[in-house]
Structure formats: C-alpha cells, structure tokens
Design an enzyme around this catalytic site. Structure first.
Site, mmCIF file in Angstrom:
data_model
loop_
_atom_site.group_PDB
_atom_site.id
_atom_site.type_symbol
_atom_site.label_atom_id
_atom_site.label_comp_id
_atom_site.label_asym_id
_atom_site.label_seq_id
_atom_site.Cartn_x
_atom_site.Cartn_y
_atom_site.Cartn_z
ATOM 1 N N ARG A 33 0.976 -2.336 -7.896
ATOM 2 C CA ARG A 33 0.831 -1.597 -6.636
ATOM 3 C C ARG A 33 0.095 -2.384 -5.556
ATOM 4 O O ARG A 33 0.294 -2.135 -4.364
ATOM 5 C CB ARG A 33 0.125 -0.261 -6.900
ATOM 6 C CG ARG A 33 0.948 0.657 -7.792
ATOM 7 C CD ARG A 33 0.510 2.082 -7.719
ATOM 8 N NE ARG A 33 1.407 2.938 -8.480
ATOM 9 C CZ ARG A 33 1.373 4.264 -8.456
ATOM 10 N NH1 ARG A 33 0.495 4.879 -7.675
ATOM 11 N NH2 ARG A 33 2.201 4.979 -9.180
ATOM 12 N N ASP A 137 -4.247 16.495 0.231
ATOM 13 C CA ASP A 137 -4.162 15.291 -0.593
ATOM 14 C C ASP A 137 -5.192 14.295 -0.076
ATOM 15 O O ASP A 137 -5.632 14.382 1.075
ATOM 16 C CB ASP A 137 -2.765 14.679 -0.534
ATOM 17 C CG ASP A 137 -2.469 13.796 -1.743
ATOM 18 O OD1 ASP A 137 -1.929 14.321 -2.737
ATOM 19 O OD2 ASP A 137 -2.798 12.592 -1.708
#
Length: 280
Positions: A33, A137
C-alpha cells in the site's frame, strides 16, 4: 518491508492515529500500500517512511492507504434482511409520533453500507417519514467518495442488485452516480472511533461492522463503552459476523444485551431491556 525499523515506524504511526493494530506478519500489506506513495515521490520505500517524520501531508496519505476499506453492497446480506424484517417494523411502531429515524454507519469506508441502508429505507419507509444516515470514517479520501456517491463498474458489480442499479444510479462517464435523493440523506463526518464522539447525537441503529477486529482489546472495550449512550434505549447495534461483546470486561458485557434475530445477533442496551421486561 526490507527494514524492521521501517515497519515498526509505520505501525506505530497508524496505531497512534487510528488505534488500528498492524502486527508483525503484515509487512507485505504495508509494503503493497505504501510503495505507490513512495514511487509518486520518487523515493525508495525506506526513504519515504523516513520522510513521514516531518511531512504531515504524507502521513495523512499513509493513514488513508492503511485504513482497511474492504466493503461491498449489502455485505453479508443477512444483517440487511434482519433490519428490514424485524428492526425497522419495531422502530416504525416506536417512532410513530416523530416519524424520523437516525442511523449511524460507523467506519463507512467508501459508502456502500450507508447507501445500501438508504436504498432499503427508500423502499420500506411509509410516506411522510424522514431519516438521516450519518456516515463516518477516519479516511478523508473515503469520505470524499461517499460525498460524491460515484462508483466504478467493478464496485457496482459487488453485491448491488441490477434492479437497484437501474432504480438508483445514473451513468456518468465510466462511473455510476447514486441518486441525489439518497445522497442528501447521508451526512458525512470525519471521525476516529478511538477519539471522543462529539455532536453526533443518538441513533436508532448503529452499524459497526467488521472494524472492531482491527483494534486491540482495550480500544474495542473503550469504543463499545462510549457507544452505549449514543444508542437510543430501544435501538440496535450491529457488529460483524466475527465480532461480539462476550469478550468484554464483565461490567461492560453486562451493559449489552444480545438479541438473536434469525441468524443475526443484534446488541441492545441491557438496562433498557431490563426495564422493559419489568414494566418499569
């Protein structure tokens, strides 16, 4: 990652910022990532990790990249069935005076959960009812996607019924955009679940699915303790299939009552359930 110190540094950063735990063995995930972020800066991965110490913008990108964003439409199906078959009818009866529902999609990722709920409410609420879905979030990148309400063909293929695609989406270039009447019902807020919950109010249903598994036991208990007053006395908390309140400290576990709805366990405030049974 080639250097254990680099992985330890990133792991500490993510834990500090999000309370998510990246234990040893997850080096491959961190490397996968972060490598695109490092390449975008023209740096080797270890050089990029060193840069994080003084570059706040890149730290934010790392947090976004390492926040788990696995999601799909109507994920696991059964919780949505339990919602429409049991929870919603009970809430409609209990809220017949106000005719308004508030639902929290916590750790909402790119919004498929929040909009799945919105579709069900659009189909099942009687005329004259109002609702708000608060989608939160920690990833600002994901929240931007929720606001936009746009999804790729690959994303709409993951669990979205063809009838819902036709009913609620419009093709915009290579993407599908969800109907404005649903977008305007979703309030988007940035929130770290491990930080204080300020100004959110109370909710009739809290969807907290498949996120507690990424926290350590202390953080998990803290989240569920602080969610107690966020849930209406007769409301419902939904966790992921592998998540439970049974492993909490005894006093906190006793504060949550588990109610089986078909194959789905829902959690309710135990004090309110006791009062209901005794007629108090």
């Amino acid at each position: 990652m080639t250097a254990p110190s680099a992985f330890a540094s990133v792991s500490a950063l993510v834990r500090r910022e999000t309370s998510m735990v990246y234990d040893e063995g997850k080096e491959y995930l961190v490397e996968a990532r972060l490598t695109p972020l490092a390449q975008a800066r023209g740096l080797e991965l270890e050089q990029y990790v060193a840069r994080l110490a003084f570059d706040a913008d890149e730290r934010r990108k790392v947090v976004d990249a390492l926040t788990i964003n696995e999601t799909s439409w109507f994920r696991d199906h059964t919780p949505y069935q339990a919602f429409t078959d049991v929870m919603l009818p009970a809430l409609l009866e209990a809220r017949s005076t106000t005719r308004r529902l508030r639902i929290w999609s916590a750790a909402c990722s790119s919004g498929q959960e929040a909009y799945s709920i919105a579709m069900l409410l659009d189909q099942n609420l009687p005329a004259g009812w109002d609702y708000e879905i608060v989608a939160t979030d920690i990833s600002t990148q994901m929240l931007d996607r929720v606001r936009a309400g746009r999804y790729s063909q690959v994303e709409v293929n993951r669990g979205l019924p063809a009838t819902s695609l036709v009913r609620y989406f419009t093709r915009v270039g290579r993407e599908w955009e969800i109907a404005e009447r649903l977008r305007e019902r979703v309030t988007v807020k940035h929130l770290n679940l491990a930080a204080p919950y300020v100004g959110l109010g109370t909710f009739d249903v809290i969807w907290l699915r498949n996120v507690l598994i990424y926290f350590d036991a202390t953080t998990k208990a803290d989240v569920l303790r602080r969610m107690l007053p966020m849930l209406a006395p007769d409301g419902y908390l939904l966790l992921g299939a592998s998540e439970t309140t049974l492993d909490l400290p005894a006093d906190l576990a006793a504060s949550w009552h588990r109610e089986q709805i078909g194959r789905v366990p829902a959690y309710r405030r135990a004090t309110a359930m006791t009062l209901s049974r005794t007629g108090a």
